[in-house]
Design an enzyme around this catalytic site. Sequence first.
Site, PDB file in Angstrom:
ATOM      1  N   SER A   1      54.313  41.964  40.774  1.00 57.30           N
ATOM      2  CA  SER A   1      55.531  42.778  40.745  1.00 57.30           C
ATOM      3  C   SER A   1      55.291  44.276  40.835  1.00 57.30           C
ATOM      4  O   SER A   1      56.270  45.038  40.849  1.00 57.30           O
ATOM      5  CB  SER A   1      56.350  42.454  39.496  1.00 57.30           C
ATOM      6  N   VAL A   2      54.062  44.723  40.924  1.00 57.66           N
ATOM      7  CA  VAL A   2      53.833  46.103  41.364  1.00 57.66           C
ATOM      8  C   VAL A   2      54.454  46.279  42.751  1.00 57.66           C
ATOM      9  O   VAL A   2      54.882  47.372  43.126  1.00 57.66           O
ATOM     10  CB  VAL A   2      52.332  46.439  41.352  1.00 57.66           C
TER      11      VAL A   2
END
Length: 398
Positions: free
Chosen positions: A115-116
Amino acid sequence: MRPSEIMRGSPAAPQAQVTRANWRTFPAIRWGFTHVRELLPTAEIRRADQASPLPMAPREILGLGFVAPDGTETSVSATLQETFADALLVMHRGALVHEWYGDGMTAATPHLICSVSKSIAGTLGGVLVGRGLIDPDAQVVSYLPELKGSAYDGCTVRHLLDMTVGIAFEENYEDPAGDVARYRYASGWDLPPPGVEVTDQRSLLARMPASGKPHGKVFHYVSPNTDVLGWVYERACGASYPAILSEYLWQPMGAAENASMTLDALGASRSAGGISATARDLVRFGEMIRCRGNVAGRQVVPGWWIDDIHTNGDSQAWADGDLAEIFPGARYRSKWYTIDPARGDLAAIGIHGQWIYVDVQTDTVIVKLATHPKAMDIALDLRWLAAYRAIAAHVAAS
């Protein structure tokens, strides 16, 4: 099992084999996260013709001691060894002061950042808004009429950016029959069990149910929101998400290596979590954020977009939302966490231990990549947050 012992041999021993059935389970994850292109369909995110420089100014970091949230004394070195870390890079005032890689990793190794990827999508949004290609206040269905009647009917692009969509979806990574499991089947990440019908990602998005709660009021972390955002970008720009990301962000910021994006069976990008990139290019990205979107005198992302991330975000929506107990008093804006608004630190966070930490007070950017056995391990994340702040204080004082 060490990463370098996995997938060794012709063929590898059964216990050392990584497949689509096990690539995110331990210990296979330690190889899977650095070999995504060998496991899943992907598209390339093209690098720059000329990489932005990474000046080196090495300093000792590994021996730095700090106190973990549970009160125990530890060190950066011990934390690296005890938390399944794969890489740690520290940049201070534009110079790379520390670079460490674990077993199986190098400066050129791509690593899945989970999810970066969302924070990259939120940053890309600033470029597209600045160029007049999207309107954050526009209705999502004005770009994607296919979503009329779904949870996304009535919400705006800003609601996607800030995770305040009124959607009935639970981001539970451990439920084998839950929303996330069905989402992963549709995105092509997991093989469904026999008898489970699988659709493509966008067909799934078009059937997302509304929660009945108003949009814009409560922070509710839902990965599919970012896939919808990437779809909005594609419709607005008339190109694929990887091509848009390359043209407007990855190349202009001076990425040294190609990145990649996972795709579903019909070629839809998983913009919520499918990027693999090198740690060095991630630290370039973080440094650009620290410098208000500027890279070597070139304004890649509008400075006002970065300022807006720092200064806005609905504190009440956060307090009423999913993650308030983990980061009390935080905010969320354009897919970046402001963990401590008084400090102004920003974080991009992905499951299994991925972080970009930007501390403007000390001019520090930290990238840490990992392969935690558990998707969410709050104790490890909070231990690392204490480490980041100790590292930032150390490099600022030395």
